[in-house]
Design a protein around this motif. Structure first.
Motif, PDB file in Angstrom:
ATOM      1  N   LEU A   1       4.512  -0.795  24.139  1.00 37.27           N
ATOM      2  CA  LEU A   1       3.110  -0.714  24.523  1.00 37.27           C
ATOM      3  C   LEU A   1       2.250  -0.940  23.287  1.00 37.27           C
ATOM      4  O   LEU A   1       2.376  -0.207  22.297  1.00 37.27           O
ATOM      5  N   GLY A   2       1.417  -1.948  23.321  1.00 32.94           N
ATOM      6  CA  GLY A   2       0.568  -2.221  22.173  1.00 32.94           C
ATOM      7  C   GLY A   2      -0.519  -3.222  22.495  1.00 32.94           C
ATOM      8  O   GLY A   2      -0.581  -3.773  23.600  1.00 32.94           O
ATOM      9  N   TYR A   3      -1.376  -3.446  21.525  1.00 30.99           N
ATOM     10  CA  TYR A   3      -2.409  -4.468  21.655  1.00 30.99           C
ATOM     11  C   TYR A   3      -1.886  -5.805  21.145  1.00 30.99           C
ATOM     12  O   TYR A   3      -0.916  -5.858  20.365  1.00 30.99           O
ATOM     13  N   TYR A   4      -2.542  -6.860  21.591  1.00 23.63           N
ATOM     14  CA  TYR A   4      -2.097  -8.223  21.293  1.00 23.63           C
ATOM     15  C   TYR A   4      -3.332  -9.077  21.042  1.00 23.63           C
ATOM     16  O   TYR A   4      -4.335  -8.948  21.757  1.00 23.63           O
ATOM     17  N   ASP A   5      -3.259  -9.941  20.047  1.00 27.83           N
ATOM     18  CA  ASP A   5      -4.349 -10.858  19.683  1.00 27.83           C
ATOM     19  C   ASP A   5      -5.499 -10.101  19.016  1.00 27.83           C
ATOM     20  O   ASP A   5      -6.590  -9.952  19.567  1.00 27.83           O
ATOM     21  N   PHE A   6      -5.221  -9.622  17.809  1.00 25.98           N
ATOM     22  CA  PHE A   6      -6.153  -8.834  17.000  1.00 25.98           C
ATOM     23  C   PHE A   6      -7.507  -9.526  16.866  1.00 25.98           C
ATOM     24  O   PHE A   6      -8.559  -8.944  17.170  1.00 25.98           O
ATOM     25  N   ALA A   7      -7.500 -10.776  16.410  1.00 27.01           N
ATOM     26  CA  ALA A   7      -8.758 -11.490  16.179  1.00 27.01           C
ATOM     27  C   ALA A   7      -9.492 -11.771  17.484  1.00 27.01           C
ATOM     28  O   ALA A   7     -10.727 -11.849  17.515  1.00 27.01           O
ATOM     29  N   GLY A   8      -8.726 -11.919  18.575  1.00 25.79           N
ATOM     30  CA  GLY A   8      -9.344 -12.203  19.853  1.00 25.79           C
ATOM     31  C   GLY A   8     -10.309 -11.134  20.306  1.00 25.79           C
ATOM     32  O   GLY A   8     -11.281 -11.412  21.017  1.00 25.79           O
ATOM     33  N   TYR A   9     -10.060  -9.887  19.901  1.00 26.94           N
ATOM     34  CA  TYR A   9     -10.983  -8.797  20.238  1.00 26.94           C
ATOM     35  C   TYR A   9     -12.369  -9.087  19.666  1.00 26.94           C
ATOM     36  O   TYR A   9     -13.381  -8.972  20.373  1.00 26.94           O
TER      37      TYR A   9
END
Length: 230
Positions: free
Chosen positions: A168-176
């Motif tokens: 479980l984690g976040y994906y696409d750091f810059a996309g945020y």
């Protein structure tokens, strides 16, 4: 991005233009395919739930994946066997994956439970959804999103479906941050081929480096999760 349709609950999707343009995001799509395919072995039963235009299902050998989709305009683009009513499926799957789908479904927890019921013991569900309600924008409205997610929400629906979360984690750091800027600028919800190609070739590879450096535990444009039926 894949449209989410399901048989128990029809969902209006009006972002097929965005879906088609996302086919130019070769790095993004390739990365997600690698994620869903890495656990697949010959003879496994696999279901792509909300297959859309077949972006991911079509990459597998023909006949090796079932694709759940009900949009008559998209079904002809899918090269795999297509199912339009998952309630009628008698198959139990080793792997079900769903990419950018649950956010289109009002009763997403109920649907997750239904998907879990279609898994074999030890079967895996892989979920990829848009993250962070604070970046909900006109784009989300345009493509028919009910919500964006955080990690706690995804964990909750998976565990309530009787699954054990293993990733479980976040994906696409810059996309945020790109999505936050998109919202601040008040864009109308549409995307262009040029912007997607630039993001995919220039920004996304750097974004994935930050995902690895942060372990996906800080922020991202999406939530990525895996869970097992025990």
């Amino acid at each position: 991005m894949n449209q989410a349709r399901q048989t128990a609950e029809k969902v209006e999707y009006n972002g097929s233009d965005n879906l088609a343009i996302m086919s130019f995001a070769t790095n993004y799509n390739g990365s997600l395919y690698d994620w869903v395919a890495r656990d697949v072995r010959p003879g496994m039963a696999v279901l792509d739930f909300g297959a859309g235009n077949g972006e991911y299902a079509n990459r597998f050998p023909i006949g090796s994946v079932d694709a759940a989709e009900i949009d008559p305009d998209l079904i002809p683009q899918i090269k795999q066997p297509v199912v339009t009513d998952i309630d009628a499926l008698g198959v139990k799957y080793d792997l079900i994956y769903t990419i950018n789908v649950l956010e289109h479904i009002e009763h997403h927890a109920e649907m997750t439970q239904k998907l879990a019921s279609k898994l074999k013991p030890g079967g895996r569900l892989k979920v990829f959804v848009p993250a962070r309600q604070e970046i909900f924008s006109n784009m989300d409205t345009h493509v028919g999103h009910y919500r964006r997610y955080d990690k706690a929400m995804v964990r909750d629906i998976l565990e309530k479906a009787g699954l054990k979360v293993t990733r479980l984690g976040y994906y696409d750091f810059a996309g945020y941050f790109i999505s936050l800027l998109y919202k601040w600028l008040g864009k109308d919800g549409r995307i262009t081929k040029e912007s997607i190609v630039f993001y995919d070739r220039v920004v996304f590879p750097v974004s994935r480096v930050f995902d690895k450096l942060t372990g996906g535990q800080v922020i991202g444009k999406n939530v990525i999760a895996e869970a097992i039926k025990v």
